[in-house]
Design a protein around this motif. Structure first.
Motif, PDB file in Angstrom:
ATOM      1  N   TYR A  86     -48.705  72.630 -31.152  1.00 44.14           N
ATOM      2  CA  TYR A  86     -47.654  72.109 -32.025  1.00 44.14           C
ATOM      3  C   TYR A  86     -48.051  72.110 -33.497  1.00 44.14           C
ATOM      4  O   TYR A  86     -47.380  71.480 -34.312  1.00 44.14           O
ATOM      5  CB  TYR A  86     -47.303  70.675 -31.603  1.00 44.14           C
ATOM      6  N   CYS A  87     -49.138  72.822 -33.842  1.00 43.01           N
ATOM      7  CA  CYS A  87     -49.607  72.768 -35.221  1.00 43.01           C
ATOM      8  C   CYS A  87     -49.625  74.133 -35.901  1.00 43.01           C
ATOM      9  O   CYS A  87     -50.165  74.266 -36.994  1.00 43.01           O
ATOM     10  CB  CYS A  87     -50.987  72.117 -35.287  1.00 43.01           C
ATOM     11  N   GLY A  88     -49.043  75.161 -35.246  1.00 45.40           N
ATOM     12  CA  GLY A  88     -48.884  76.458 -35.892  1.00 45.40           C
ATOM     13  C   GLY A  88     -49.914  77.516 -35.559  1.00 45.40           C
ATOM     14  O   GLY A  88     -49.878  78.611 -36.127  1.00 45.40           O
ATOM     15  N   ASP A  89     -50.834  77.233 -34.651  1.00 45.03           N
ATOM     16  CA  ASP A  89     -51.857  78.211 -34.274  1.00 45.03           C
ATOM     17  C   ASP A  89     -51.245  79.326 -33.430  1.00 45.03           C
ATOM     18  O   ASP A  89     -50.192  79.170 -32.816  1.00 45.03           O
ATOM     19  CB  ASP A  89     -52.972  77.498 -33.501  1.00 45.03           C
ATOM     20  N   ASP A  90     -51.943  80.460 -33.388  1.00 47.14           N
ATOM     21  CA  ASP A  90     -51.508  81.617 -32.607  1.00 47.14           C
ATOM     22  C   ASP A  90     -51.551  81.301 -31.111  1.00 47.14           C
ATOM     23  O   ASP A  90     -52.550  80.772 -30.601  1.00 47.14           O
ATOM     24  CB  ASP A  90     -52.427  82.798 -32.915  1.00 47.14           C
ATOM     25  N   ALA A  91     -50.476  81.624 -30.408  1.00 48.65           N
ATOM     26  CA  ALA A  91     -50.359  81.276 -28.986  1.00 48.65           C
ATOM     27  C   ALA A  91     -51.453  81.924 -28.144  1.00 48.65           C
ATOM     28  O   ALA A  91     -51.973  81.312 -27.201  1.00 48.65           O
ATOM     29  CB  ALA A  91     -48.985  81.674 -28.463  1.00 48.65           C
ATOM     30  N   ALA A  92     -51.816  83.165 -28.470  1.00 52.77           N
ATOM     31  CA  ALA A  92     -52.860  83.855 -27.709  1.00 52.77           C
ATOM     32  C   ALA A  92     -54.212  83.178 -27.892  1.00 52.77           C
ATOM     33  O   ALA A  92     -55.004  83.066 -26.945  1.00 52.77           O
ATOM     34  CB  ALA A  92     -52.944  85.317 -28.131  1.00 52.77           C
ATOM     35  N   ASN A  93     -54.482  82.700 -29.099  1.00 51.04           N
ATOM     36  CA  ASN A  93     -55.735  81.992 -29.349  1.00 51.04           C
ATOM     37  C   ASN A  93     -55.780  80.666 -28.591  1.00 51.04           C
ATOM     38  O   ASN A  93     -56.815  80.300 -28.025  1.00 51.04           O
ATOM     39  CB  ASN A  93     -55.909  81.746 -30.844  1.00 51.04           C
ATOM     40  N   ILE A  94     -54.648  79.962 -28.595  1.00 52.94           N
ATOM     41  CA  ILE A  94     -54.576  78.691 -27.865  1.00 52.94           C
ATOM     42  C   ILE A  94     -54.830  78.913 -26.380  1.00 52.94           C
ATOM     43  O   ILE A  94     -55.595  78.179 -25.742  1.00 52.94           O
ATOM     44  CB  ILE A  94     -53.203  78.028 -28.083  1.00 52.94           C
ATOM     45  N   ALA A  95     -54.194  79.944 -25.826  1.00 58.30           N
ATOM     46  CA  ALA A  95     -54.362  80.244 -24.401  1.00 58.30           C
ATOM     47  C   ALA A  95     -55.818  80.572 -24.075  1.00 58.30           C
ATOM     48  O   ALA A  95     -56.361  80.120 -23.058  1.00 58.30           O
ATOM     49  CB  ALA A  95     -53.453  81.400 -24.008  1.00 58.30           C
ATOM     50  N   ALA A  96     -56.468  81.353 -24.935  1.00 57.72           N
ATOM     51  CA  ALA A  96     -57.867  81.710 -24.705  1.00 57.72           C
ATOM     52  C   ALA A  96     -58.764  80.478 -24.793  1.00 57.72           C
ATOM     53  O   ALA A  96     -59.703  80.317 -24.005  1.00 57.72           O
ATOM     54  CB  ALA A  96     -58.309  82.762 -25.720  1.00 57.72           C
ATOM     55  N   ASN A  97     -58.479  79.618 -25.747  1.00 53.39           N
ATOM     56  CA  ASN A  97     -59.274  78.396 -25.898  1.00 53.39           C
ATOM     57  C   ASN A  97     -59.087  77.460 -24.706  1.00 53.39           C
ATOM     58  O   ASN A  97     -60.049  76.840 -24.236  1.00 53.39           O
ATOM     59  CB  ASN A  97     -58.904  77.681 -27.192  1.00 53.39           C
TER      60      ASN A  97
ATOM     61  N   ILE B 104     -55.295  70.555 -17.551  1.00 52.30           N
ATOM     62  CA  ILE B 104     -55.539  70.046 -18.904  1.00 52.30           C
ATOM     63  C   ILE B 104     -54.190  69.622 -19.469  1.00 52.30           C
ATOM     64  O   ILE B 104     -53.315  70.451 -19.724  1.00 52.30           O
ATOM     65  CB  ILE B 104     -56.193  71.111 -19.792  1.00 52.30           C
ATOM     66  N   ILE B 105     -54.008  68.322 -19.656  1.00 47.77           N
ATOM     67  CA  ILE B 105     -52.681  67.772 -19.958  1.00 47.77           C
ATOM     68  C   ILE B 105     -52.687  67.072 -21.316  1.00 47.77           C
ATOM     69  O   ILE B 105     -53.463  66.138 -21.552  1.00 47.77           O
ATOM     70  CB  ILE B 105     -52.248  66.792 -18.847  1.00 47.77           C
ATOM     71  N   MET B 106     -51.810  67.535 -22.194  1.00 45.72           N
ATOM     72  CA  MET B 106     -51.676  66.991 -23.540  1.00 45.72           C
ATOM     73  C   MET B 106     -50.191  66.813 -23.858  1.00 45.72           C
ATOM     74  O   MET B 106     -49.405  67.741 -23.658  1.00 45.72           O
ATOM     75  CB  MET B 106     -52.296  67.949 -24.561  1.00 45.72           C
ATOM     76  N   PRO B 107     -49.765  65.653 -24.334  1.00 49.27           N
ATOM     77  CA  PRO B 107     -48.344  65.455 -24.645  1.00 49.27           C
ATOM     78  C   PRO B 107     -47.982  65.957 -26.038  1.00 49.27           C
ATOM     79  O   PRO B 107     -48.864  66.226 -26.859  1.00 49.27           O
ATOM     80  CB  PRO B 107     -48.206  63.934 -24.586  1.00 49.27           C
ATOM     81  N   HIS B 108     -46.681  66.059 -26.302  1.00 51.35           N
ATOM     82  CA  HIS B 108     -46.185  66.285 -27.659  1.00 51.35           C
ATOM     83  C   HIS B 108     -46.039  64.899 -28.281  1.00 51.35           C
ATOM     84  O   HIS B 108     -45.142  64.143 -27.944  1.00 51.35           O
ATOM     85  CB  HIS B 108     -44.841  67.008 -27.631  1.00 51.35           C
TER      86      HIS B 108
ATOM     87  N   ARG C 117     -58.033  66.938 -45.145  1.00 52.73           N
ATOM     88  CA  ARG C 117     -58.893  67.941 -45.786  1.00 52.73           C
ATOM     89  C   ARG C 117     -58.278  69.329 -45.719  1.00 52.73           C
ATOM     90  O   ARG C 117     -58.291  70.085 -46.696  1.00 52.73           O
ATOM     91  CB  ARG C 117     -60.246  67.978 -45.079  1.00 52.73           C
ATOM     92  N   LEU C 118     -57.751  69.697 -44.560  1.00 49.07           N
ATOM     93  CA  LEU C 118     -57.327  71.071 -44.295  1.00 49.07           C
ATOM     94  C   LEU C 118     -55.827  71.288 -44.420  1.00 49.07           C
ATOM     95  O   LEU C 118     -55.370  72.425 -44.480  1.00 49.07           O
ATOM     96  CB  LEU C 118     -57.770  71.482 -42.881  1.00 49.07           C
ATOM     97  N   GLY C 119     -55.049  70.204 -44.446  1.00 50.92           N
ATOM     98  CA  GLY C 119     -53.595  70.313 -44.448  1.00 50.92           C
ATOM     99  C   GLY C 119     -53.041  70.189 -43.040  1.00 50.92           C
ATOM    100  O   GLY C 119     -53.768  70.291 -42.050  1.00 50.92           O
ATOM    101  N   ILE C 120     -51.747  69.973 -42.945  1.00 51.63           N
ATOM    102  CA  ILE C 120     -51.101  69.789 -41.645  1.00 51.63           C
ATOM    103  C   ILE C 120     -51.225  71.043 -40.781  1.00 51.63           C
ATOM    104  O   ILE C 120     -51.381  70.967 -39.561  1.00 51.63           O
ATOM    105  CB  ILE C 120     -49.616  69.410 -41.836  1.00 51.63           C
ATOM    106  N   ASN C 121     -51.139  72.209 -41.405  1.00 53.51           N
ATOM    107  CA  ASN C 121     -51.248  73.471 -40.665  1.00 53.51           C
ATOM    108  C   ASN C 121     -52.715  73.804 -40.420  1.00 53.51           C
ATOM    109  O   ASN C 121     -53.298  74.712 -41.021  1.00 53.51           O
ATOM    110  CB  ASN C 121     -50.544  74.596 -41.416  1.00 53.51           C
ATOM    111  N   SER C 122     -53.300  73.034 -39.515  1.00 56.81           N
ATOM    112  CA  SER C 122     -54.703  73.210 -39.140  1.00 56.81           C
ATOM    113  C   SER C 122     -54.866  72.759 -37.701  1.00 56.81           C
ATOM    114  O   SER C 122     -53.926  72.240 -37.087  1.00 56.81           O
ATOM    115  CB  SER C 122     -55.617  72.411 -40.075  1.00 56.81           C
ATOM    116  N   GLY C 123     -56.069  72.942 -37.148  1.00 54.80           N
ATOM    117  CA  GLY C 123     -56.297  72.608 -35.750  1.00 54.80           C
ATOM    118  C   GLY C 123     -56.368  71.118 -35.482  1.00 54.80           C
ATOM    119  O   GLY C 123     -56.292  70.293 -36.400  1.00 54.80           O
TER     120      GLY C 123
END
Length: 277
Positions: free
Chosen positions: A45-56, A71-75, A247-253
């Motif tokens: 939900y923070c703008g990262d690439d979907a393929a990278n998220i899936a790999a991670n 692995i369960i994480m809510p919005h 530090r990094l802004g909202i568009n970060s991990g």
């Protein structure tokens, strides 16, 4: 052209809550994401690439020895809504900032980048809880909502709980406006123990200690002080190792702070019960 992602092993900060309990916060290291998401991020939900998220996610699941879908994480929405998990959900868990379960091998966690993650473990009932406590959630006493929800669902006794307050922004770095200070004061918090006026980046403003505030709330509902561990890691000061939105802004991990049991799964009702408190 097909993008090939090199698998890596996430570097986790672990907490000791019991021999068959795995509790941790992710660091920025050991993933494939890039830029302000580098390198380990599983928040969708923070703008990262979907393929990278899936790999991670796959790398984390492999490290933990559980299926990816466990692995369960809510919005999260800075609410005090609680979701009780009894099986891997079939869809996104919306508008929820507290997850709890007593089902083994379901890894429940919350996502933060300066906000405060709190983990709760009830050894007597083998129940777990993960809480997202930003300043809004902290001001609404979300961690106390979580303890009450565990008591109602599992018969949890607060004096038996063990708790972890994970990486988040420290008092020294959490500069707030007068309106945030007043919101905490209006909610009845003991302001001299959680707030201080101090200089930061050339200005003197109020600073609030979210670690202390959540610790106090746990103690107030009966969790012994000696059973509460504060990681003491400031995300703002250690943004090379932990994500910090300031530090990094909202568009970060985002950091993933989670807990689960390695015990074998027993027969259970594969439904999901959502409770709003």
């Amino acid at each position: 052209m097909t993008k090939i992602l090199k698998m890596s092993s996430p570097q986790l900060h672990y907490y000791d809550l019991g021999s068959d309990v795995v509790a941790f916060s992710s660091t920025r290291h050991g993933g494939v994401s890039t830029g302000n998401y580098a390198s380990f991020n599983i928040n969708a939900y923070c703008g990262d690439d979907a393929a990278n998220i899936a790999a991670n996610r796959l790398a984390l699941a492999t490290l933990l020895g559980i299926p990816d879908r466990h692995i369960i994480m809510p919005h999260q929405t800075h609410s005090t809504h609680v979701c009780r998990i009894v099986a891997p959900p079939q869809s996104i868990i919306e508008d929820t900032d507290v997850l709890m379960t007593d089902v083994p091998q379901l890894c429940i966690g919350v996502s933060t980048a300066d906000c405060i993650p709190v983990l709760l473990y009830d050894a007597a009932h083998h129940a777990f809880c993960a809480v997202h406590a930003g300043w809004r959630g902290t001001q609404q006493r979300v961690v106390q909502v979580a303890v009450r929800a565990m008591t109602e669902a599992y018969g949890t006794r607060p004096e038996s709980l063990r708790a972890v307050i994970g990486p988040g922004i420290s008092l020294d770095c959490f500069e707030v406006g007068d309106e945030v200070y007043e919101a905490f004061a209006a909610a009845g918090f003991d302001m001299p123990t959680i707030a201080r006026k101090m200089p930061f980046h050339g200005q003197t403003k109020w600073h609030i200690d979210l670690w202390a505030c959540n610790r106090q709330q746990l103690i107030q509902v009966g969790v012994p002080d000696g059973q509460i561990h504060t990681a003491g890691i400031c995300t703002y000061q250690h943004s090379d190792d932990y994500f910090s939105a300031r530090r990094l802004g909202i568009n970060s991990g985002r950091i993933f702070t989670a807990i689960f049991s390695r015990s074998e799964v027993t027969a259970c009702d594969f439904t999901m019960l959502t409770t709003e408190t």
